[in-house]
Design an enzyme around this catalytic site. Structure first.
Site, PDB file in Angstrom:
ATOM      1  N   TYR A 107      42.679  31.413  39.328  1.00 42.87           N
ATOM      2  CA  TYR A 107      43.013  31.992  40.629  1.00 42.87           C
ATOM      3  C   TYR A 107      42.500  33.421  40.731  1.00 42.87           C
ATOM      4  CZ  TYR A 107      46.923  34.738  38.643  1.00 42.87           C
ATOM      5  OH  TYR A 107      47.690  35.635  37.935  1.00 42.87           O
ATOM      6  N   CYS A 108      42.236  33.833  41.972  1.00 44.77           N
ATOM      7  CA  CYS A 108      41.858  35.209  42.288  1.00 44.77           C
ATOM      8  C   CYS A 108      42.383  35.505  43.690  1.00 44.77           C
ATOM      9  CB  CYS A 108      40.345  35.416  42.178  1.00 44.77           C
ATOM     10  SG  CYS A 108      39.370  34.351  43.263  1.00 44.77           S
ATOM     11  N   THR A 109      41.988  36.614  44.276  1.00 46.91           N
ATOM     12  CA  THR A 109      42.570  37.030  45.554  1.00 46.91           C
ATOM     13  C   THR A 109      42.239  36.075  46.690  1.00 46.91           C
ATOM     14  OG1 THR A 109      42.392  39.334  44.849  1.00 46.91           O
ATOM     15  CG2 THR A 109      42.774  38.928  47.191  1.00 46.91           C
TER      16      THR A 109
END
Length: 438
Positions: A274-276
């Site tokens: 996951y990331c932004t």
């Protein structure tokens, strides 16, 4: 008659493509007086006592009168819009020129990059202009299914200016990204909707050591961001990244014991990335795929989309964003605003950690180290900011080239201005000098 029908159909199509509106009002920080600190006045630097600096206060949106239509005030509200899409552009420079022509006369600030592999956009502007640009992009059939995310800009533009240009890499990555198979969806991680992601998180929480050994399958949660982003907020159970810039990410590429992917079974380990907003995971998953990691999953739309759909379930803290807002409470992204007990629970989870003393802070405000030769972006409580004169540690405080401690939300100009002595440094407001997205 036919032309009128065609005109009305076109208007209906534009309305259907328009993103859902964010709440007209947003969370605010109400600062407590110094006497409200939980730490004792004589508390020394380095202790782990909690420091209560500010408490987020949920402000519910003003109820719209029944039947009231949107007006000019709504169109004038500033929003931040983000989207990306991997599509082949035969002539990306011509695409850049086309986008620039459309934005002529529109009040848009931000970073919009295009190349042979697609587009990556983060920008702010009045809702009318911001949404019009996203709708225009989606009129191209290649972008019709593109996820567009909108959030409140809080105080006008979140970016200092518009940078719309060709860029060899849609995200900053060592060696660039044009050589990566980004256009091949089978090489990217499999996207999970926020609801499916939440199910995986719940399953992971229930998975104990004995059951994982019995089944032979394991699940690993991988935060593909930077250390200072993790400090502001992260999913429970995710290891803190040991990098301060995405271009330096090396998960799965080294034999370092600190690498969470080192030595894992590539066939039997499900890796949840996951990331932004999702693009960094999409890019990096192609690297891992080429290294033999088979079971790769990514959070569709990133954390911002998850908070919008599912709220803060499994998430601790705020979300760091690469614009003038820097840190946003989960409720900023919600479709509906929580109230009562749910709001109280969210408030308790909005906690960060001071980089210097590791105390818990609710005022999630970043600053750059006053040591010009360090310039680390870090989360700091007001106690340590004063004690260390704006530096991240005692060693930096003793460094020869220091900038002055800036009050409140003011931030330094780009560090090379001070390093090279090109001009007399002047502090700026955070929204005028955001750190560039990695």
């Amino acid at each position: 008659m036919a032309s009128a029908v065609h005109h009305n159909c076109h208007r209906l199509h534009a309305l259907l493509l328009r993103p859902l509106h964010a709440p007209s009002r947003h969370p605010r920080l109400s600062f407590l007086p110094c006497s409200a600190r939980l730490a004792a006045p004589g508390c020394r630097l380095g202790t782990h006592a909690a420091v209560a600096l500010a408490e987020p206060d949920l402000v519910p949106p003003d109820p719209d009168p029944e039947g009231e239509e949107e007006g000019d005030d709504d169109d004038a509200q500033f929003v931040v819009v983000t989207f990306y899409k991997f599509v082949p552009f035969e002539d990306p420079h011509a695409e850049v020129a086309s986008h620039l022509r459309f934005l002529q006369g529109r009040d848009i600030h931000g970073r919009i990059y295009l190349n042979e592999q697609g587009i990556n956009a983060q920008y702010s502007g009045p809702r009318k202009d911001a949404v019009a640009y996203a709708d225009w992009v989606k009129m191209d059939h290649r972008f019709c299914d593109m996820l567009v995310q909108t959030s409140p800009a809080l105080t006008g533009h979140a970016f200092p200016r518009l940078k719309l240009r060709y860029k060899p890499a849609l995200v900053q990555l060592e060696g660039g990204s044009l050589h990566l198979p980004l256009l091949d969806s089978s090489m990217r991680a499999k996207p999970l909707t926020p609801s499916k992601w939440k199910e995986r998180l719940e399953a992971r929480a229930c998975l104990d050591l004995s059951s994982s050994e019995t089944s032979g399958r394991k699940l690993l949660l991988l935060d593909v961001r930077n250390d200072y982003e993790w400090d502001v907020g992260h999913f429970e159970g995710a290891q803190r990244p040991n990098v301060d810039c995405f271009r330096s990410t090396s998960f799965g590429l080294s034999e370092d014991a600190s690498d969470p992917l080192n030595g894992i079974d590539k066939e039997k380990t499900d890796i949840l990335m996951y990331c932004t907003g999702g693009i960094r995971c999409d890019v990096y998953s192609t690297i891992l795929r080429k290294k033999g990691f088979r079971n790769l999953y990514t959070l569709e739309g990133g954390v911002s989309n998850y908070l919008r759909v599912e709220g803060p379930a499994g998430w601790v803290g705020n979300l760091f964003v690469f614009d003038g807002r820097l840190s946003l409470p989960p409720a900023t992204f919600r479709r509906s605003w929580p109230s009562g007990e749910e709001a109280a629970v969210e408030k308790e989870r909005w906690v960060g950690c001071c980089y210097a003393c590791r105390s818990k802070v609710v005022e999630l405000r970043h600053r750059n180290c006053a040591n010009i030769d360090c310039n680390r972006l870090f989360l700091c409580c007001r106690w340590c900011a004063k004690e260390l004169a704006g530096c991240c540690c005692s060693d930096c405080k003793a460094a020869p080239r220091l900038r002055p401690l800036l009050p409140g939300h003011q931030r330094y100009l780009k560090w090379h201005v001070y390093r090279d002595g090109l001009s007399t440094p002047v502090a700026t407001d955070s929204k005028d000098n955001p750190d560039c997205c990695c």
